[in-house]
Design a protein around this motif. Structure first.
Motif, short mmCIF file in Angstrom:
data_model
loop_
_atom_site.label_atom_id
_atom_site.label_comp_id
_atom_site.label_asym_id
_atom_site.label_seq_id
_atom_site.Cartn_x
_atom_site.Cartn_y
_atom_site.Cartn_z
N CYS A 79 -8.55 -3.54 20.00
CA CYS A 79 -7.10 -2.96 19.38
C CYS A 79 -6.31 -2.35 20.69
N SER A 80 -5.43 -1.80 20.54
CA SER A 80 -4.65 -1.56 21.69
C SER A 80 -5.21 -0.04 22.16
N GLY A 81 -4.69 0.19 23.53
CA GLY A 81 -5.23 1.52 23.96
C GLY A 81 -5.07 2.78 23.18
N ALA B 53 -9.70 -3.79 15.09
CA ALA B 53 -10.73 -2.73 14.87
C ALA B 53 -10.02 -1.32 14.13
N SER B 54 -8.79 -1.23 14.68
CA SER B 54 -7.98 -0.12 13.98
C SER B 54 -7.28 -0.12 12.54
N GLY B 55 -7.36 -1.20 11.95
CA GLY B 55 -6.82 -1.63 10.82
C GLY B 55 -7.68 -1.03 9.65
N SER B 56 -7.06 -1.52 8.46
CA SER B 56 -7.82 -0.90 7.16
C SER B 56 -9.19 -1.61 7.29
N ILE B 57 -9.52 -2.88 7.34
CA ILE B 57 -10.63 -3.65 7.04
C ILE B 57 -11.41 -3.21 8.44
N GLY B 58 -10.60 -3.33 9.55
CA GLY B 58 -11.42 -2.95 10.96
C GLY B 58 -12.05 -1.77 11.05
N THR C 70 -1.32 -2.21 1.17
CA THR C 70 -1.87 -2.68 2.34
C THR C 70 -0.96 -3.99 2.85
N SER C 71 -1.69 -4.54 3.88
CA SER C 71 -0.77 -5.77 4.76
C SER C 71 -0.64 -6.99 3.81
N ALA C 72 -1.84 -7.17 2.83
CA ALA C 72 -1.63 -8.28 2.18
C ALA C 72 -0.80 -8.22 0.92
N MET D 148 -12.29 -15.44 0.20
CA MET D 148 -11.60 -14.31 -0.24
C MET D 148 -12.63 -13.35 -1.11
N SER D 149 -12.40 -12.06 -0.76
CA SER D 149 -13.30 -11.03 -1.46
C SER D 149 -12.80 -10.69 -2.59
N VAL D 150 -13.20 -11.07 -3.87
CA VAL D 150 -12.65 -10.80 -5.06
C VAL D 150 -13.52 -10.16 -5.94
N ASP E 149 -8.65 -3.29 25.00
CA ASP E 149 -7.34 -3.28 24.76
C ASP E 149 -6.69 -4.54 24.80
N TYR E 150 -6.28 -5.01 23.61
CA TYR E 150 -5.71 -6.37 23.88
C TYR E 150 -4.50 -6.63 24.49
N THR E 151 -3.94 -5.52 24.89
CA THR E 151 -2.47 -5.56 25.49
C THR E 151 -2.79 -5.56 27.19
N GLY F 194 2.86 -3.68 11.00
CA GLY F 194 1.52 -4.33 11.64
C GLY F 194 0.80 -3.39 12.26
N HIS F 195 1.18 -2.25 12.51
CA HIS F 195 0.42 -1.22 13.23
C HIS F 195 0.04 0.10 12.79
N LYS F 196 -0.13 0.04 11.44
CA LYS F 196 -0.81 1.37 10.76
C LYS F 196 -2.07 1.25 11.32
N VAL F 197 -2.76 2.59 11.24
CA VAL F 197 -4.18 3.00 11.74
C VAL F 197 -4.98 3.32 10.72
N1 LIG Z 1 -10.03 -12.85 2.87
C1 LIG Z 1 -9.92 -11.58 2.14
O1 LIG Z 1 -10.65 -11.19 1.08
C2 LIG Z 1 -8.97 -10.53 2.35
C3 LIG Z 1 -9.09 -9.19 1.79
C4 LIG Z 1 -8.04 -8.25 2.09
C5 LIG Z 1 -7.21 -8.50 3.24
N2 LIG Z 1 -7.12 -9.76 3.84
C6 LIG Z 1 -6.09 -9.97 4.81
O2 LIG Z 1 -6.59 -9.32 6.04
C7 LIG Z 1 -5.37 -8.94 6.94
C8 LIG Z 1 -5.17 -7.52 7.42
O3 LIG Z 1 -5.94 -6.69 6.87
P1 LIG Z 1 -5.81 -5.19 7.25
O4 LIG Z 1 -5.08 -4.43 6.09
O5 LIG Z 1 -7.08 -4.59 7.75
O6 LIG Z 1 -4.79 -4.98 8.38
P2 LIG Z 1 -3.83 -3.75 9.03
O7 LIG Z 1 -4.51 -2.50 8.44
O8 LIG Z 1 -2.54 -3.79 8.62
O9 LIG Z 1 -4.05 -3.98 10.56
C9 LIG Z 1 -3.28 -3.03 11.21
C10 LIG Z 1 -3.84 -2.90 12.69
O10 LIG Z 1 -4.08 -4.07 13.44
C11 LIG Z 1 -4.02 -3.90 14.77
N3 LIG Z 1 -3.42 -5.06 15.42
C12 LIG Z 1 -2.11 -5.48 15.60
N4 LIG Z 1 -2.33 -6.65 16.29
C13 LIG Z 1 -3.44 -6.60 16.72
C14 LIG Z 1 -3.87 -7.60 17.99
N5 LIG Z 1 -3.23 -8.58 18.27
N6 LIG Z 1 -5.19 -7.34 18.27
C15 LIG Z 1 -6.01 -6.31 17.47
N7 LIG Z 1 -5.52 -5.49 16.82
C16 LIG Z 1 -4.34 -5.69 16.39
C17 LIG Z 1 -3.11 -2.73 14.71
O11 LIG Z 1 -3.37 -1.78 15.82
P3 LIG Z 1 -2.28 -1.49 17.17
O12 LIG Z 1 -1.35 -0.59 16.55
O13 LIG Z 1 -3.09 -0.71 18.05
O14 LIG Z 1 -1.68 -3.10 17.40
C18 LIG Z 1 -3.07 -2.05 13.61
O15 LIG Z 1 -4.20 -0.78 13.55
C19 LIG Z 1 -4.12 -9.37 6.10
O16 LIG Z 1 -3.51 -10.26 6.56
C20 LIG Z 1 -4.71 -9.43 4.73
O17 LIG Z 1 -3.93 -10.47 3.88
C21 LIG Z 1 -7.97 -10.66 3.40
#
Ligand SMILES: NC(=O)c1ccc[n+]([C@@H]2O[C@H](COP(=O)([O-])OP(=O)(O)OC[C@H]3O[C@@H](n4cnc5c(N)ncnc54)[C@H](OP(=O)(O)O)[C@@H]3O)[C@@H](O)[C@H]2O)c1
Length: 334
Positions: A186-188, A163-168, A43-45, A269-271, A204-206, A312-315
């Motif tokens: 998200c991006s286009g 919206a295209s990330g893991s949480i999103g 994960t990104s975290a 934090m979601s724990v 599309d944020y770009t 930073g661009h995983k889907v």
């Molecule tokens: N508070 C908590 O309990 C908690 C729990 C888990 C995680 N987190 C935090 O949550 C964060 C990210 O989580 P994640 O794993 O869901 O992220 P992720 O999956 O790594 O997010 C990647 C996505 O972000 C998109 N993205 C990049 N730049 C963007 C922008 N400017 N606008 C909109 N979308 C954009 C990318 O799309 P494109 O390729 O199209 O750019 C890609 O699909 C981390 O910082 C982590 O530490 C917090």
């Protein structure tokens, strides 16, 4: 003592600080269960934990080096129980389980011991280990923010940034299931995917800034920390809330906006994930959740997986297969 393979790091730095090593396998004590890990994720975290960023996080992780208890990363896992401690009552050897290790981390290994009261539960029949592992953190974090913090109701409007990330990808689906009108950022290249998950509109944020669209949201959920409260405020309804997953400053803003009136910042934090995991298990069992798996790597290639996630661009999610039988990254692959 039996041994196992695990991925360890003993200093903060780039993906190359990770190395696969042989270590003693853990032994379940008390109410612990020993889980043979079939699949875990990057994960990104965890990329942040590996780098020791943000710096304040080192208060927990270790000031100069990662402390011993966090040197094997791995927050999500799916596998089977191979042995139980003398006080374990709920789970038995042979149970297929999935869950969240939390501050204990350690799922980037062949075996992991956890209390049976930790955030873990059984995998519904027919759900592959890889899919189960990839569902945990993203879904349960989306649940924490949208259900527990924002209490999203039918008819409300929710914007999901990232919206295209893991949480999103889970946030879009969950908000839609809660009856909200969902917009995604998200991006286009990912717009079609985000629409297919239930978004009614995609920015599309770009090329477009959602704050200039005239839309007003009951909740703006920034899953990726790419916005700020100040920037999003014009897009919030008078009693709306801004939900950032990261940022120390947002903790301060949450306290301040709790007393000033107007749109609020809600974060945390979601724990403890028990309720969310139960809901997740139910949805997985019904085949009612799309799990987006971008890539899958064997544990021996975890350095490569970290390089990719760090971009930073995983889907959706990146899976690590540990033991045989994790299965292909089926379903939801864009
Ligand atoms: N508070 C908590 O309990 C908690 C729990 C888990 C995680 N987190 C935090 O949550 C964060 C990210 O989580 P994640 O794993 O869901 O992220 P992720 O999956 O790594 O997010 C990647 C996505 O972000 C998109 N993205 C990049 N730049 C963007 C922008 N400017 N606008 C909109 N979308 C954009 C990318 O799309 P494109 O390729 O199209 O750019 C890609 O699909 C981390 O910082 C982590 O530490 C917090």
């Amino acid at each position: 003592m039996a041994g196992m393979r695990a991925v360890m790091f003993d200093r903060y730095g780039p993906p190359e600080v990770l190395a696969q090593v042989d270590v003693p396998a853990p032994v379940p004590r008390g109410d612990q269960v020993l889980i043979r890990v079939h699949a875990t994720t990057v994960t990104s975290a965890e990329c942040g934990m590996r780098r020791g960023e943000p710096r304040w996080g080192r208060v927990i992780l270790g000031p100069r080096r990662p402390r011993k208890g966090v040197r094997v990363l791995g927050l999500e896992f799916a596998g089977d129980v191979t042995a139980v401690g003398p006080a374990a009552r709920r789970l038995r050897a042979g149970d297929r389980v999935f869950g969240f290790t939390g501050f204990a981390v350690g799922a980037n290994a062949e075996y992991k011991c956890l209390s049976e009261r930790a955030s873990l539960t059984t995998i519904p029949d027919g759900v592959p280990y890889a899919q189960a592992a990839a569902a945990v953190d993203g879904f349960t974090t989306a649940w924490y923010f949208l259900r527990d913090l924002a209490d999203v109701r039918p008819g409300q409007k929710v914007l999901v940034i990232g919206a295209s990330g893991s949480i999103g990808t889970y946030a879009v689906q969950l908000a839609s299931r809660l009856g909200a009108v969902v917009h995604g950022v998200c991006s286009g290249k990912n717009a079609k995917l985000v629409e297919s998950l239930g978004a009614d509109r995609v920015f599309d944020y770009t090329v477009e800034d959602f704050t200039t669209s005239g839309e007003r949201y009951d909740a703006v959920f920034d899953t990726v920390g790419r916005s700020s409260f100040a920037h999003c405020r014009p897009a919030l309804a008078p009693r709306g809330c801004y939900l950032p997953t990261t940022g120390l400053v947002n903790q301060v803003l949450a306290l301040r906006t709790a007393v000033t009136g107007g749109p609020r910042v809600r974060t945390g934090m979601s724990v403890r994930k028990h309720a969310a995991l139960a809901a997740l298990r139910d949805l997985l069992g019904k085949g009612a959740l799309q799990i987006v798996v971008d890539r899958s790597y064997p544990m021996a290639e975890i350095v490569e997986a970290h390089r990719y996630v760090e971009g930073g661009h995983k889907v959706g999610n990146v899976v690590i297969t540990v033991a045989d039988g994790a299965g292909p990254p089926a379903g939801g692959t864009p």
